[in-house]
Design an enzyme around this catalytic site. Structure first.
Site, short mmCIF file in Angstrom:
data_model
loop_
_atom_site.label_atom_id
_atom_site.label_comp_id
_atom_site.label_asym_id
_atom_site.label_seq_id
_atom_site.Cartn_x
_atom_site.Cartn_y
_atom_site.Cartn_z
N ARG A 136 0.81 -1.23 0.00
CA ARG A 136 0.00 0.00 0.00
C ARG A 136 0.84 1.27 0.00
O ARG A 136 0.36 2.33 0.38
CB ARG A 136 -1.00 0.00 1.17
CG ARG A 136 -2.01 -1.13 1.09
CD ARG A 136 -3.06 -1.02 2.17
NE ARG A 136 -4.07 -2.06 2.03
CZ ARG A 136 -3.97 -3.28 2.57
NH1 ARG A 136 -2.91 -3.58 3.32
NH2 ARG A 136 -4.92 -4.17 2.39
N LYS A 158 1.25 11.28 -10.79
CA LYS A 158 0.33 10.38 -11.50
C LYS A 158 1.09 9.13 -11.90
O LYS A 158 2.21 9.19 -12.40
CB LYS A 158 -0.20 11.05 -12.76
CG LYS A 158 -1.45 11.90 -12.56
CD LYS A 158 -1.99 12.31 -13.92
CE LYS A 158 -3.26 13.12 -13.81
NZ LYS A 158 -3.78 13.49 -15.15
N GLU A 200 5.60 18.76 -24.65
CA GLU A 200 5.06 19.04 -23.32
C GLU A 200 5.57 20.38 -22.79
O GLU A 200 4.88 21.05 -22.03
CB GLU A 200 5.43 17.91 -22.35
CG GLU A 200 4.72 16.59 -22.62
CD GLU A 200 3.26 16.59 -22.20
OE1 GLU A 200 2.79 17.58 -21.58
OE2 GLU A 200 2.57 15.59 -22.47
N LYS A 242 4.24 22.91 -14.07
CA LYS A 242 3.55 21.71 -13.58
C LYS A 242 3.55 21.66 -12.06
O LYS A 242 2.54 21.29 -11.45
CB LYS A 242 4.20 20.45 -14.15
CG LYS A 242 3.43 19.19 -13.76
CD LYS A 242 3.68 18.02 -14.66
CE LYS A 242 2.70 16.89 -14.33
NZ LYS A 242 2.92 15.69 -15.17
N GLU A 252 -6.43 16.30 -9.35
CA GLU A 252 -7.10 16.66 -10.60
C GLU A 252 -8.59 16.90 -10.42
O GLU A 252 -9.43 16.42 -11.18
CB GLU A 252 -6.88 15.57 -11.66
CG GLU A 252 -7.07 16.06 -13.08
CD GLU A 252 -6.69 15.02 -14.12
OE1 GLU A 252 -5.80 15.33 -14.92
OE2 GLU A 252 -7.25 13.92 -14.11
N ARG A 256 -5.76 21.21 -12.42
CA ARG A 256 -4.79 20.24 -12.94
C ARG A 256 -5.24 19.68 -14.28
O ARG A 256 -4.42 19.23 -15.09
CB ARG A 256 -4.56 19.11 -11.93
CG ARG A 256 -3.51 18.11 -12.42
CD ARG A 256 -3.01 17.19 -11.35
NE ARG A 256 -2.03 16.27 -11.88
CZ ARG A 256 -1.21 15.53 -11.14
NH1 ARG A 256 -1.27 15.60 -9.83
NH2 ARG A 256 -0.35 14.71 -11.70
N ASN A 260 -3.89 18.60 -19.27
CA ASN A 260 -4.31 17.66 -20.32
C ASN A 260 -4.51 18.35 -21.66
O ASN A 260 -5.09 17.77 -22.58
CB ASN A 260 -5.61 16.96 -19.91
CG ASN A 260 -5.41 16.00 -18.75
OD1 ASN A 260 -4.40 15.31 -18.68
ND2 ASN A 260 -6.35 15.98 -17.83
N HIS A 263 -4.32 16.45 -24.91
CA HIS A 263 -4.16 15.03 -24.59
C HIS A 263 -5.36 14.16 -24.95
O HIS A 263 -5.21 12.95 -25.11
CB HIS A 263 -3.84 14.86 -23.10
CG HIS A 263 -2.42 15.18 -22.77
ND1 HIS A 263 -1.85 16.41 -23.05
CD2 HIS A 263 -1.44 14.45 -22.19
CE1 HIS A 263 -0.58 16.41 -22.64
NE2 HIS A 263 -0.31 15.23 -22.12
N HIS A 267 -4.21 10.82 -26.80
CA HIS A 267 -4.33 9.46 -26.30
C HIS A 267 -5.07 8.56 -27.29
O HIS A 267 -4.77 7.37 -27.42
CB HIS A 267 -5.05 9.44 -24.95
CG HIS A 267 -4.21 9.97 -23.83
ND1 HIS A 267 -4.73 10.32 -22.60
CD2 HIS A 267 -2.87 10.20 -23.74
CE1 HIS A 267 -3.76 10.74 -21.82
NE2 HIS A 267 -2.62 10.68 -22.49
N HIS A 279 4.51 9.90 -27.58
CA HIS A 279 3.51 10.68 -26.86
C HIS A 279 3.56 12.15 -27.25
O HIS A 279 2.52 12.77 -27.50
CB HIS A 279 3.73 10.52 -25.36
CG HIS A 279 2.79 11.34 -24.52
ND1 HIS A 279 1.44 11.07 -24.44
CD2 HIS A 279 3.01 12.42 -23.72
CE1 HIS A 279 0.86 11.95 -23.63
NE2 HIS A 279 1.79 12.78 -23.19
#
Length: 375
Positions: A136, A158, A200, A242, A252, A256, A260, A263, A267, A279
Site C-alpha cells: 500500500r 500520477k 510538453e 507543472k 485533478e 490540474r 491535459n 491530450h 491518447h 507521446h
C-alpha cells in the site's frame, strides 16, 4: 512569470548549483525536483536514512545506466537490486507490474524500503504504480532520462498502466520522495526523442507561461540543444508550471485538468497507432486540433490558433493526422478517462495562458475542427 518560475540565468549560474523546485506542501507529501548536471551522488539524500533496500527499475535499453545506479547505491551501503522491464509503452502492462511485485517479494522489501525508477515517462509511470501498490505504498524516487520524463511524467504523482481499451486507464495518485532531473542524461538522447519531449514544454507555454513560447520563437536552435542555457531555462520553466498546478490540485479536481491540453485526441491517436507514435508527437497534433476547435467556436483568435502550428512545426513536431481515422479517434476519445458519460471534455484556450474546459455534446463540431488538421 509566476512566483514558481525561474529567473533567466547566465551561463556561469546554469553550470553551478542545481536548482530545486518544490512540489506540494507537507500535507500532501511535498518533494523536490532537482534540476542540474551530475546528480547521481544526490540520490541518497532523497532516499533518506531509513531506507535499507532499493529496487532500481530500468528499461532494457538502459541496462548499463541501471547497473551504474545500483553500483552507486551499493557503494553507499544500500542493498540494491535491479528489475529490467521492456522499453517504452511495452512496459506499461499489468504483467510487467506483476514482475516487479515478484522481485520485491522475493527480496523481502518492507514499507521502509524504496524504489528508484531510471528511464523515460513509461518507466516512471509503471514504477510509480508499483511503488504505490506494494504494501500500500513504499518510497519512490524518479531519475528521468528523457525530456518528456523530466518535464511531465516524473513530476506530479500520477502513475498508470495501459489496457487494451486505452492509455493510463488504471493508475493512482502517488507523490514521489523526489525527482532528479539530470540534464547530462539528455546529451545522448536521440534528436527525435528530444523533440518529442518539447511538445510538453510547449504545452506549458500555451496554458501558463508565455515566456516559454517566446524563448522558442527567439532561440529555436538553442531550444533544441540540451547543452544551452536557453534549453535549461525551458526545462525549469516547464517543471515550474507543472509544480505550481499540481501543488494547487494534486488529485485533478480542478485546474490540474489544464495539464491535459491536447491530450484527449493525443491518447486516442496513440491507441489507434497501437502506441507506435511517440507521446509528444501525438500531443502536438492534439494541441493543433483543440486550437482549431477553439477557433471554430469563436473562443480563440486566428493569431493564437496559427501560433500553435507555427511553433510546433518550427521544432519539427507534427500538426496533422490521417483523415480516414476519424471514427476510430472518436471512439477512443469516448473511452478517455476525462469524458463524463456521453459528454466529451476538452481543455481549450481563450487566449495564451488562459485555459478552460469545454464540454462538447455534438460530434459534428469535433469532426469539422478535425478536417482542419486532417491529411
Amino acid at each position: 512569470m509566476t512566483d514558481a518560475q525561474p529567473a533567466p540565468q547566465q551561463p556561469e549560474a546554469a553550470a553551478a548549483e542545481p536548482w530545486r523546485i518544490r512540489v506540494g506542501g507537507e500535507d500532501q507529501g511535498g518533494y523536490d525536483v532537482v534540476v542540474g548536471r551530475g546528480l547521481l551522488s544526490r540520490l541518497p539524500e532523497l532516499l533518506g536514512e531509513r531506507v535499507a533496500k532499493v529496487l532500481v527499475i530500468h528499461p532494457r535499453a538502459l541496462r548499463a545506466t541501471g547497473d551504474a545506479v545500483r553500483e552507486e547505491l551499493t557503494e553507499r551501503g544500500y542493498e540494491a537490486v535491479t528489475a529490467e522491464i521492456p522499453d517504452a509503452e511495452e512496459a506499461k502492462h499489468l504483467q510487467v507490474a506483476g514482475f516487479c511485485w515478484q522481485v520485491l517479494g522475493q527480496n523481502d522489501f518492507t514499507r521502509s524500503d524504496a524504489i528508484v525508477s531510471v528511464g523515460g515517462g513509461a518507466v516512471t509511470d509503471v514504477a510509480g504504480f508499483v511503488a504505490s501498490t506494494w504494501l500500500r505504498g513504499v518510497k519512490v524516487v524518479h531519475m528521468p532520462t528523457s525530456l518528456l520524463g523530466m518535464v511531465d511524467a516524473a513530476v506530479g504523482g500520477k502513475t498508470g498502466i495501459n489496457t487494451a481499451e486505452g492509455k493510463n486507464l488504471v493508475g493512482t495518485f502517488y507523490a514521489p520522495a523526489g525527482v532528479l532531473a539530470d540534464l547530462d542524461a539528455l546529451a545522448t538522447l536521440p534528436r527525435n526523442e528530444l523533440i518529442n519531449g518539447l511538445a510538453e514544454v510547449v504545452k506549458c507555454g500555451f496554458i501558463r507561461d508565455p515566456r516559454i513560447l517566446e524563448l522558442i520563437e527567439e532561440h529555436t536552435d538553442e531550444a533544441t540543444d540540451p547543452a544551452s542555457v536557453v534549453f535549461r531555462e525551458l526545462v525549469q520553466r516547464a517543471i515550474a508550471v507543472k509544480a505550481e498546478i499540481v501543488s494547487a490540485d494534486f488529485r485533478e479536481s480542478g485546474q490540474r485538468e489544464f495539464l491535459n491540453y491536447g491530450h484527449t485526441l493525443a491518447h486516442s491517436i496513440e491507441l489507434a497507432e497501437r502506441y507506435s507514435w511517440r507521446h509528444g508527437a501525438a500531443v502536438s497534433v492534439g494541441m493543433a486540433f483543440v486550437a482549431e476547435l477553439a477557433r471554430s467556436m469563436g473562443r480563440l483568435s486566428d493569431e493564437d490558433a496559427d501560433r500553435h502550428v507555427r511553433i510546433l512545426t518550427s521544432l519539427g513536431l507534427p500538426t496533422t493526422y490521417r483523415g480516414d481515422r476519424w471514427q476510430a479517434l472518436l471512439d477512443g476519445m469516448r473511452r478517455d478517462k476525462k469524458a463524463r458519460g456521453s459528454m466529451l471534455r476538452f481543455v481549450i484556450l481563450t487566449g495564451i495562458g488562459q485555459p478552460t474546459v469545454l464540454d462538447v455534446p455534438d460530434p459534428s463540431v469535433l469532426f469539422a475542427a478535425y478536417q482542419e488538421i486532417a491529411e
